[in-house]
Design a protein around this motif. Structure first.
Motif, mmCIF file in Angstrom:
data_model
loop_
_atom_site.group_PDB
_atom_site.id
_atom_site.type_symbol
_atom_site.label_atom_id
_atom_site.label_comp_id
_atom_site.label_asym_id
_atom_site.label_seq_id
_atom_site.Cartn_x
_atom_site.Cartn_y
_atom_site.Cartn_z
ATOM 1 N N ARG A 41 35.067 -86.662 -34.693
ATOM 2 C CA ARG A 41 35.161 -88.117 -34.549
ATOM 3 C C ARG A 41 36.469 -88.579 -33.909
ATOM 4 O O ARG A 41 36.522 -89.644 -33.292
ATOM 5 N N PRO A 96 27.229 -93.682 -48.940
ATOM 6 C CA PRO A 96 28.131 -92.638 -48.421
ATOM 7 C C PRO A 96 27.413 -91.306 -48.258
ATOM 8 O O PRO A 96 26.679 -90.868 -49.138
ATOM 9 N N TYR A 151 25.594 -95.475 -43.872
ATOM 10 C CA TYR A 151 27.014 -95.695 -44.155
ATOM 11 C C TYR A 151 27.850 -95.403 -42.919
ATOM 12 O O TYR A 151 28.843 -96.086 -42.653
ATOM 13 N N GLU A 191 30.717 -97.780 -41.609
ATOM 14 C CA GLU A 191 32.045 -97.260 -41.947
ATOM 15 C C GLU A 191 33.133 -97.641 -40.944
ATOM 16 O O GLU A 191 34.248 -98.009 -41.350
ATOM 17 N N HIS A 249 40.733 -99.191 -43.698
ATOM 18 C CA HIS A 249 41.126 -97.816 -44.011
ATOM 19 C C HIS A 249 41.198 -97.608 -45.519
ATOM 20 O O HIS A 249 40.808 -96.548 -46.034
ATOM 21 N N ARG A 296 37.661 -97.203 -46.963
ATOM 22 C CA ARG A 296 37.100 -95.909 -46.589
ATOM 23 C C ARG A 296 37.690 -94.776 -47.421
ATOM 24 O O ARG A 296 36.982 -93.844 -47.807
ATOM 25 N N ARG A 297 38.973 -94.850 -47.696
ATOM 26 C CA ARG A 297 39.616 -93.829 -48.508
ATOM 27 C C ARG A 297 39.078 -93.833 -49.932
ATOM 28 O O ARG A 297 38.936 -92.781 -50.567
ATOM 29 N N GLN A 298 38.773 -95.019 -50.458
ATOM 30 C CA GLN A 298 38.245 -95.128 -51.811
ATOM 31 C C GLN A 298 36.818 -94.591 -51.906
ATOM 32 O O GLN A 298 36.425 -94.008 -52.929
ATOM 33 N N ILE A 299 36.039 -94.763 -50.842
ATOM 34 C CA ILE A 299 34.636 -94.354 -50.852
ATOM 35 C C ILE A 299 34.475 -92.874 -50.515
ATOM 36 O O ILE A 299 33.536 -92.222 -50.981
ATOM 37 N N GLU A 300 35.392 -92.324 -49.761
ATOM 38 C CA GLU A 300 35.274 -90.955 -49.236
ATOM 39 C C GLU A 300 34.927 -89.895 -50.280
ATOM 40 O O GLU A 300 34.075 -89.031 -50.023
ATOM 41 N N PRO A 301 35.509 -89.919 -51.485
ATOM 42 C CA PRO A 301 35.171 -88.877 -52.469
ATOM 43 C C PRO A 301 33.715 -88.874 -52.914
ATOM 44 O O PRO A 301 33.224 -87.863 -53.438
ATOM 45 N N ALA A 347 31.068 -89.363 -50.903
ATOM 46 C CA ALA A 347 30.159 -88.996 -49.809
ATOM 47 C C ALA A 347 29.298 -87.779 -50.118
ATOM 48 O O ALA A 347 28.098 -87.786 -49.828
#
Length: 267
Positions: free
Chosen positions: A117, A183, A188, A192, A197, A200-205, A207
């Motif tokens: 990406r 996620p 998503y 996204e 930012h 996105r960092r809060q949701i990343e775990p 996924a």
């Protein structure tokens, strides 16, 4: 002359995909003509191979869009060959979706190709890359249902009509589920790039657990009923009746006892 590392070889259609497409064509012919002594087995092979073909096209759409978006490493990874064995998560991309179809008649989405990406600039490009896969399922569903909404069913054998209806149902369920903004799913991925930012960092775990969460929620009777109610409504809008999708699934499960759907298809 093209070499193993040339763009031409990177984009040559894989014999694996051609083999799967050939199975789809031959078994589709067997269902149409009634050549097979076991119609249910022919429907099973036709729908399963058709489903795998759609999975390959789904992942190819992601890869092709990423290539045009700026990730020039896509070709070297083999993603443009339509070979399902080249996916970064072949188990998630092909095996598990087929198992879900066999066990529950649900077109659950699979894993995706690995896209670099950071090579792609622009939020719209990122969103389009994620949307390309499920849009392929939408197109596949339109192709499967074309005889229904075009009123071109005269001369189409009943068994083949049932098989197409069930294959269309799988495409519709895959498109809807993939477009959910959960996620780990393509939906998503569409939204996204437009999130901050921090969000996105809060949701990343979460996924890695998105697909599992969707699967669990579908076991809740109220959710399952609402979901398939929406699917059936969309298919009815495309001219496919509930009876046709039901009988398609019944024929697909050829290992079960012969029922009225088999008798209708054989008539």
């Amino acid at each position: 002359m093209a070499t193993a590392a040339s763009p031409r070889s990177d984009r040559r259609v894989s014999p694996v995909f051609l083999g799967i497409a050939a199975v789809m064509a031959v078994t589709g012919w067997a269902v149409w003509t009634g050549f097979s002594a076991d119609l249910g087995l022919a429907v099973f092979l036709f729908v399963t191979s058709g489903w795998i073909v759609s999975l390959c096209l789904h992942e190819y759409a992601h890869a092709r869009t990423a290539l045009h978006g700026g990730d020039l490493t896509i070709g070297a990874k083999g993603y443009l060959t339509l070979n399902p064995l080249k996916y970064t998560h072949a188990l998630l991309s092909v095996v598990l979706p087929v198992v879900f179809v066999v066990l529950g008649g649900i077109g659950l989405p699979g894993g995706a190709v690995f896209i670099e990406r950071h090579r792609i600039q622009g939020r719209w490009k990122h969103s389009l890359i994620s949307a390309a896969g499920p849009l392929t399922n939408v197109l596949f569903a339109l192709v499967c249902t074309a005889p229904f909404w075009l009123g071109a069913l005269d001369g189409v054998p009943v068994g083949f009509r049932f098989a197409l209806a069930f294959l269309a149902l799988l495409q519709v369920t895959a498109a809807i589920l993939n477009f959910l903004p959960v996620p780990g799913l393509d939906g998503y991925g569409v939204v996204e790039p437009w999130l901050s930012h921090r969000v996105r960092r809060q949701i990343e775990p979460f996924a890695p657990f998105g697909l599992l969460a969707v699967f669990v929620f579908l076991f809740i009777p109220e959710v399952n009923q609402a979901f398939f109610g929406a699917v059936d409504a969309l298919l009815r809008g495309l001219g496919v009746s509930d009876v046709e999708t039901f009988c398609g699934q019944e024929l697909y499960r050829f290992w079960q006892t012969e029922d009225i759907c088999g008798q209708l298809a054989a008539a």
